[in-house]
Design a protein around this motif. Structure first.
Motif, PDB file in Angstrom:
ATOM      1  N   VAL A 272      33.192  18.477  -5.945  1.00  0.00           N
ATOM      2  CA  VAL A 272      34.025  19.302  -6.821  1.00  0.00           C
ATOM      3  C   VAL A 272      34.568  18.470  -7.978  1.00  0.00           C
ATOM      4  CG1 VAL A 272      36.159  20.634  -6.974  1.00  0.00           C
ATOM      5  CG2 VAL A 272      34.660  20.926  -4.997  1.00  0.00           C
ATOM      6  N   GLY A 273      35.060  17.280  -7.683  1.00  0.00           N
ATOM      7  CA  GLY A 273      35.634  16.426  -8.724  1.00  0.00           C
ATOM      8  C   GLY A 273      34.604  15.915  -9.710  1.00  0.00           C
ATOM      9  N   SER A 274      33.386  15.628  -9.235  1.00  0.00           N
ATOM     10  CA  SER A 274      32.366  15.066 -10.122  1.00  0.00           C
ATOM     11  C   SER A 274      31.825  16.094 -11.104  1.00  0.00           C
ATOM     12  CB  SER A 274      31.207  14.491  -9.296  1.00  0.00           C
ATOM     13  OG  SER A 274      30.543  15.513  -8.576  1.00  0.00           O
ATOM     14  N   GLY A 275      32.131  17.379 -10.866  1.00  0.00           N
ATOM     15  CA  GLY A 275      31.670  18.402 -11.804  1.00  0.00           C
ATOM     16  C   GLY A 275      32.392  18.342 -13.133  1.00  0.00           C
ATOM     17  N   GLY A 276      33.581  17.757 -13.146  1.00  0.00           N
ATOM     18  CA  GLY A 276      34.322  17.608 -14.402  1.00  0.00           C
ATOM     19  C   GLY A 276      34.675  18.951 -15.021  1.00  0.00           C
ATOM     20  N   LEU A 277      34.736  18.978 -16.329  1.00  0.00           N
ATOM     21  CA  LEU A 277      35.149  20.179 -17.050  1.00  0.00           C
ATOM     22  C   LEU A 277      34.039  21.223 -17.121  1.00  0.00           C
ATOM     23  CD1 LEU A 277      37.364  21.602 -18.691  1.00  0.00           C
ATOM     24  CD2 LEU A 277      36.403  20.513 -20.751  1.00  0.00           C
ATOM     25  N   LEU A 278      32.831  20.779 -17.486  1.00  0.00           N
ATOM     26  CA  LEU A 278      31.732  21.714 -17.723  1.00  0.00           C
ATOM     27  C   LEU A 278      30.606  21.616 -16.703  1.00  0.00           C
ATOM     28  CD1 LEU A 278      31.483  21.409 -21.618  1.00  0.00           C
ATOM     29  CD2 LEU A 278      32.666  23.172 -20.290  1.00  0.00           C
ATOM     30  N   GLY A 279      30.679  20.654 -15.792  1.00  0.00           N
ATOM     31  CA  GLY A 279      29.652  20.528 -14.770  1.00  0.00           C
ATOM     32  C   GLY A 279      28.450  19.715 -15.202  1.00  0.00           C
ATOM     33  N   ASP A 299      28.411  26.698   4.090  1.00  0.00           N
ATOM     34  CA  ASP A 299      29.862  26.521   4.177  1.00  0.00           C
ATOM     35  C   ASP A 299      30.463  25.900   2.923  1.00  0.00           C
ATOM     36  OD1 ASP A 299      29.438  27.503   6.661  1.00  0.00           O
ATOM     37  OD2 ASP A 299      29.932  25.683   7.759  1.00  0.00           O
ATOM     38  N   PHE A 300      29.775  24.913   2.347  1.00  0.00           N
ATOM     39  CA  PHE A 300      30.328  24.185   1.203  1.00  0.00           C
ATOM     40  C   PHE A 300      29.634  24.559  -0.109  1.00  0.00           C
ATOM     41  CE2 PHE A 300      31.354  21.521   4.873  1.00  0.00           C
ATOM     42  CZ  PHE A 300      32.705  21.307   4.675  1.00  0.00           C
ATOM     43  N   VAL A 301      29.252  25.829  -0.212  1.00  0.00           N
ATOM     44  CA  VAL A 301      28.526  26.263  -1.396  1.00  0.00           C
ATOM     45  C   VAL A 301      29.403  26.197  -2.649  1.00  0.00           C
ATOM     46  CG1 VAL A 301      29.076  28.728  -1.219  1.00  0.00           C
ATOM     47  CG2 VAL A 301      26.887  28.010  -2.214  1.00  0.00           C
ATOM     48  N   PHE A 302      30.719  26.357  -2.489  1.00  0.00           N
ATOM     49  CA  PHE A 302      31.578  26.264  -3.677  1.00  0.00           C
ATOM     50  C   PHE A 302      31.553  24.857  -4.260  1.00  0.00           C
ATOM     51  CE2 PHE A 302      35.693  25.177  -5.600  1.00  0.00           C
ATOM     52  CZ  PHE A 302      35.691  26.061  -6.659  1.00  0.00           C
ATOM     53  N   ALA A 303      31.485  23.836  -3.388  1.00  0.00           N
ATOM     54  CA  ALA A 303      31.400  22.461  -3.883  1.00  0.00           C
ATOM     55  C   ALA A 303      30.111  22.256  -4.672  1.00  0.00           C
ATOM     56  CB  ALA A 303      31.476  21.482  -2.718  1.00  0.00           C
ATOM     57  N   LEU A 304      29.015  22.840  -4.184  1.00  0.00           N
ATOM     58  CA  LEU A 304      27.744  22.786  -4.913  1.00  0.00           C
ATOM     59  C   LEU A 304      27.876  23.475  -6.265  1.00  0.00           C
ATOM     60  CD1 LEU A 304      24.610  22.446  -5.119  1.00  0.00           C
ATOM     61  CD2 LEU A 304      24.426  24.615  -3.883  1.00  0.00           C
ATOM     62  N   PHE A 305      28.497  24.650  -6.278  1.00  0.00           N
ATOM     63  CA  PHE A 305      28.675  25.391  -7.524  1.00  0.00           C
ATOM     64  C   PHE A 305      29.553  24.614  -8.498  1.00  0.00           C
ATOM     65  CE2 PHE A 305      31.179  28.219 -10.169  1.00  0.00           C
ATOM     66  CZ  PHE A 305      30.219  29.044 -10.728  1.00  0.00           C
ATOM     67  N   ALA A 306      30.672  24.084  -7.996  1.00  0.00           N
ATOM     68  CA  ALA A 306      31.617  23.380  -8.870  1.00  0.00           C
ATOM     69  C   ALA A 306      30.994  22.128  -9.471  1.00  0.00           C
ATOM     70  CB  ALA A 306      32.874  23.017  -8.091  1.00  0.00           C
ATOM     71  N   GLU A 307      30.122  21.461  -8.734  1.00  0.00           N
ATOM     72  CA  GLU A 307      29.488  20.263  -9.283  1.00  0.00           C
ATOM     73  C   GLU A 307      28.539  20.627 -10.424  1.00  0.00           C
ATOM     74  OE1 GLU A 307      27.128  16.241  -7.783  1.00  0.00           O
ATOM     75  OE2 GLU A 307      27.302  17.969  -6.441  1.00  0.00           O
ATOM     76  N   GLN A 308      27.916  21.785 -10.331  1.00  0.00           N
ATOM     77  CA  GLN A 308      26.959  22.175 -11.371  1.00  0.00           C
ATOM     78  C   GLN A 308      27.631  22.832 -12.575  1.00  0.00           C
ATOM     79  OE1 GLN A 308      22.844  23.482  -9.538  1.00  0.00           O
ATOM     80  NE2 GLN A 308      24.479  24.470  -8.395  1.00  0.00           N
ATOM     81  N   PHE A 309      28.708  23.563 -12.348  1.00  0.00           N
ATOM     82  CA  PHE A 309      29.314  24.348 -13.428  1.00  0.00           C
ATOM     83  C   PHE A 309      30.734  23.899 -13.787  1.00  0.00           C
ATOM     84  CE2 PHE A 309      26.133  27.044 -11.390  1.00  0.00           C
ATOM     85  CZ  PHE A 309      25.366  27.414 -12.483  1.00  0.00           C
ATOM     86  N   GLY A 310      31.270  22.933 -13.072  1.00  0.00           N
ATOM     87  CA  GLY A 310      32.529  22.327 -13.448  1.00  0.00           C
ATOM     88  C   GLY A 310      33.742  23.236 -13.293  1.00  0.00           C
ATOM     89  N   PHE A 311      34.841  22.779 -13.891  1.00  0.00           N
ATOM     90  CA  PHE A 311      36.111  23.496 -13.793  1.00  0.00           C
ATOM     91  C   PHE A 311      36.022  24.854 -14.486  1.00  0.00           C
ATOM     92  CE2 PHE A 311      40.245  24.540 -15.707  1.00  0.00           C
ATOM     93  CZ  PHE A 311      41.031  24.620 -14.558  1.00  0.00           C
ATOM     94  N   VAL A 312      35.387  24.890 -15.646  1.00  0.00           N
ATOM     95  CA  VAL A 312      35.275  26.148 -16.388  1.00  0.00           C
ATOM     96  C   VAL A 312      34.488  27.177 -15.581  1.00  0.00           C
ATOM     97  CG1 VAL A 312      34.336  27.237 -18.463  1.00  0.00           C
ATOM     98  CG2 VAL A 312      35.502  25.037 -18.645  1.00  0.00           C
ATOM     99  N   GLY A 313      33.368  26.759 -15.029  1.00  0.00           N
ATOM    100  CA  GLY A 313      32.566  27.671 -14.225  1.00  0.00           C
ATOM    101  C   GLY A 313      33.318  28.161 -13.001  1.00  0.00           C
ATOM    102  N   SER A 314      34.101  27.273 -12.388  1.00  0.00           N
ATOM    103  CA  SER A 314      34.878  27.650 -11.203  1.00  0.00           C
ATOM    104  C   SER A 314      35.944  28.681 -11.554  1.00  0.00           C
ATOM    105  CB  SER A 314      35.531  26.413 -10.584  1.00  0.00           C
ATOM    106  OG  SER A 314      34.561  25.472 -10.166  1.00  0.00           O
ATOM    107  N   VAL A 315      36.576  28.515 -12.719  1.00  0.00           N
ATOM    108  CA  VAL A 315      37.575  29.489 -13.158  1.00  0.00           C
ATOM    109  C   VAL A 315      36.921  30.849 -13.396  1.00  0.00           C
ATOM    110  CG1 VAL A 315      39.158  30.096 -15.037  1.00  0.00           C
ATOM    111  CG2 VAL A 315      39.147  27.772 -14.123  1.00  0.00           C
ATOM    112  N   VAL A 316      35.738  30.843 -14.000  1.00  0.00           N
ATOM    113  CA  VAL A 316      35.013  32.098 -14.229  1.00  0.00           C
ATOM    114  C   VAL A 316      34.665  32.764 -12.898  1.00  0.00           C
ATOM    115  CG1 VAL A 316      32.868  33.103 -15.120  1.00  0.00           C
ATOM    116  CG2 VAL A 316      34.089  31.379 -16.454  1.00  0.00           C
ATOM    117  N   LEU A 317      34.207  31.965 -11.930  1.00  0.00           N
ATOM    118  CA  LEU A 317      33.880  32.502 -10.608  1.00  0.00           C
ATOM    119  C   LEU A 317      35.115  33.135  -9.953  1.00  0.00           C
ATOM    120  CD1 LEU A 317      31.767  32.768  -8.314  1.00  0.00           C
ATOM    121  CD2 LEU A 317      32.596  30.564  -7.449  1.00  0.00           C
ATOM    122  N   LEU A 318      36.236  32.435  -9.986  1.00  0.00           N
ATOM    123  CA  LEU A 318      37.473  32.982  -9.423  1.00  0.00           C
ATOM    124  C   LEU A 318      37.891  34.248 -10.173  1.00  0.00           C
ATOM    125  CD1 LEU A 318      39.516  29.715  -8.793  1.00  0.00           C
ATOM    126  CD2 LEU A 318      38.612  31.275  -7.067  1.00  0.00           C
ATOM    127  N   GLY A 319      37.645  34.261 -11.489  1.00  0.00           N
ATOM    128  CA  GLY A 319      37.967  35.442 -12.279  1.00  0.00           C
ATOM    129  C   GLY A 319      37.153  36.657 -11.856  1.00  0.00           C
TER     130      GLY A 319
END
Length: 404
Positions: A272-279, A299-319
């Motif tokens: 999750v942390g290594s995804g940075g801002l934009l992944g 189980d840890f698919v969100f960590a996979l997603f966050a590494e590829q799409f970063g903080f911005v992508g994670s916010v969009v997913l939560l949205g």
């Protein structure tokens, strides 16, 4: 007094009072558009479809490096779920209102199916699977049991029309939930938590007074604490399995199990942390790609997603999740039928708990469980269940103007 007893549709219960506030704020009516699109609740359907699309991209990227993430199987799960969701959309789910006994029997049967000779199947140390003989079709009964439980509790609670006055009735509703739950937690604690939360939300929104709800929550917390304590003391009954106890301990201190769940949590947080801002981009998840992140597609698919799409992508997913859940809740506030209201509330509760638990465990703020991320995690049983839940919401919208 008669007006106070009119129930969920006119202000009885928590959901009814919220509905009055929404209506008073000038919220649009439920009549909606006419024509083909008028039969679809687009405010909920659009984010759900976008989440499915996000899941397709995520599992496809996982399949590039993880052999168990079979992309074709993921697509089959979506196709099957879409067909069943379409059938549910055409069916008026209100027909299940009043079928409490039948739903309870079905729910309990699903819970015990993995223990029936010739049906039970073990996968990754878990006995919560069923394999149909001859055709070798395999699924997790605990997944459809989530939906059956929603119908069960909605049917049991709707008869009180938004106001539970007798403590005996409240105890009866709690017992109705605890019976199938007790059969499930033996094999699948994670799904048991989803069902407990979902059923509790339905009971609370059906008009249970806070003077009963708050002590019940305290009793549950106290019971859980005693069970955990007893499981750590020699000579006392160990109701929690060793791996379940380790997961709870790792939640408090990940160094307790450095090669097991502690390792999984550490790698998930690194991803999750290594995804940075934009992944790092699609297909560039090094933690999962190099085999450091276990269960990256489930189980840890969100960590996979966050590494590829970063903080911005994670916010969009939560949205997207927030959009889908809030639109379902708003519909529940505007629907008059008590059973339909509680079905929608149950769907909201199920999605909310799964999202918070799955994402929370990936960043270390929730204990590790085997709860999938809706629409994103690999697994046909989960995908079919989530899509059928979408069909349930759409069915409520489609049949909203018909007589109950």
């Amino acid at each position: 007094m008669a007006q106070e007893m009119t129930g969920l549709g006119t202000g009885g219960g928590l959901l009814g009072r919220l509905g009055e506030k929404v209506a008073g704020a000038g919220a649009p009516k439920v009549s909606g558009k006419t024509g083909p699109l008028g039969k679809l609740y687009l405010s909920q359907l659009i984010p759900a479809l976008l989440l499915v699309l996000v899941g397709v991209v995520t599992i496809w990227s996982a399949s590039l490096t993880i052999s168990e993430a079979r992309f074709s199987s993921h697509l089959v799960g979506i196709a099957l779920g879409a067909v069943l969701a379409l059938l549910v959309w055409r069916y008026d789910v209100r027909a299940l209102s009043g079928m409490t006994t039948a739903l309870l029997v079905v729910d309990c049967l699903l819970m015990v199916m993995p223990h029936l000779p010739g049906l039970g199947f073990s996968a990754k140390g878990m006995t919560g699977w069923v394999q149909i003989p001859l055709i070798h079709f395999r699924f997790q009964p605990s997944e459809p049991s989530k939906l059956v439980t929603i119908f069960l509790m909605a049917s049991a609670c709707a008869q009180y029309n938004g106001k539970i006055e007798r403590f005996a009735d409240y105890c009866k509703l709690c017992a109705t939930l605890l019976l199938p739950l007790g059969l499930l937690v033996v094999t699948d604690l994670g799904t048991g938590l989803v069902i407990l939360f979902t059923g509790a939300v339905i009971i609370i929104c059906s008009g249970a007074p806070s003077r009963w709800v708050i002590p019940t929550i305290a009793l549950i917390v106290g019971t859980v604490a005693v069970v955990i304590w007893a499981s750590t003391v020699d000579g006392l009954p160990h109701l929690l399995k060793q791996y379940q106890l380790k997961r709870l301990m790792v939640f408090l201190d990940e160094s307790i199990d450095p090669t097991g769940d502690g390792y999984n949590l550490r790698q998930a947080k690194i991803a999750v942390g290594s995804g940075g801002l934009l992944g790092k981009g699609v297909g560039n998840a090094t933690q999962a790609g190099n085999g450091f992140l276990p269960e990256a597609h489930t189980d840890f698919v969100f960590a996979l997603f966050a590494e590829q799409f970063g903080f911005v992508g994670s916010v969009v997913l939560l949205g997207l999740f927030a959009w889908m859940i809030l639109s379902t809740l708003l519909l529940a506030m505007r629907i008059d039928n008590p059973f339909s209201k509680l079905v929608l509330v149950g769907c909201c509760g199920m999605w909310t708990f799964q999202v918070l638990e799955n994402i929370g465990m990936c960043i270390g703020i929730m204990p590790i469980t085997g709860i999938p991320l809706p629409f994103i995690s690999f697994g046909s049983s989960s995908m079919v269940t989530q899509l059928v839940a979408v069909g349930m919401v759409q069915s409520v919208w489609r049949h909203r103007q018909k007589a109950a």
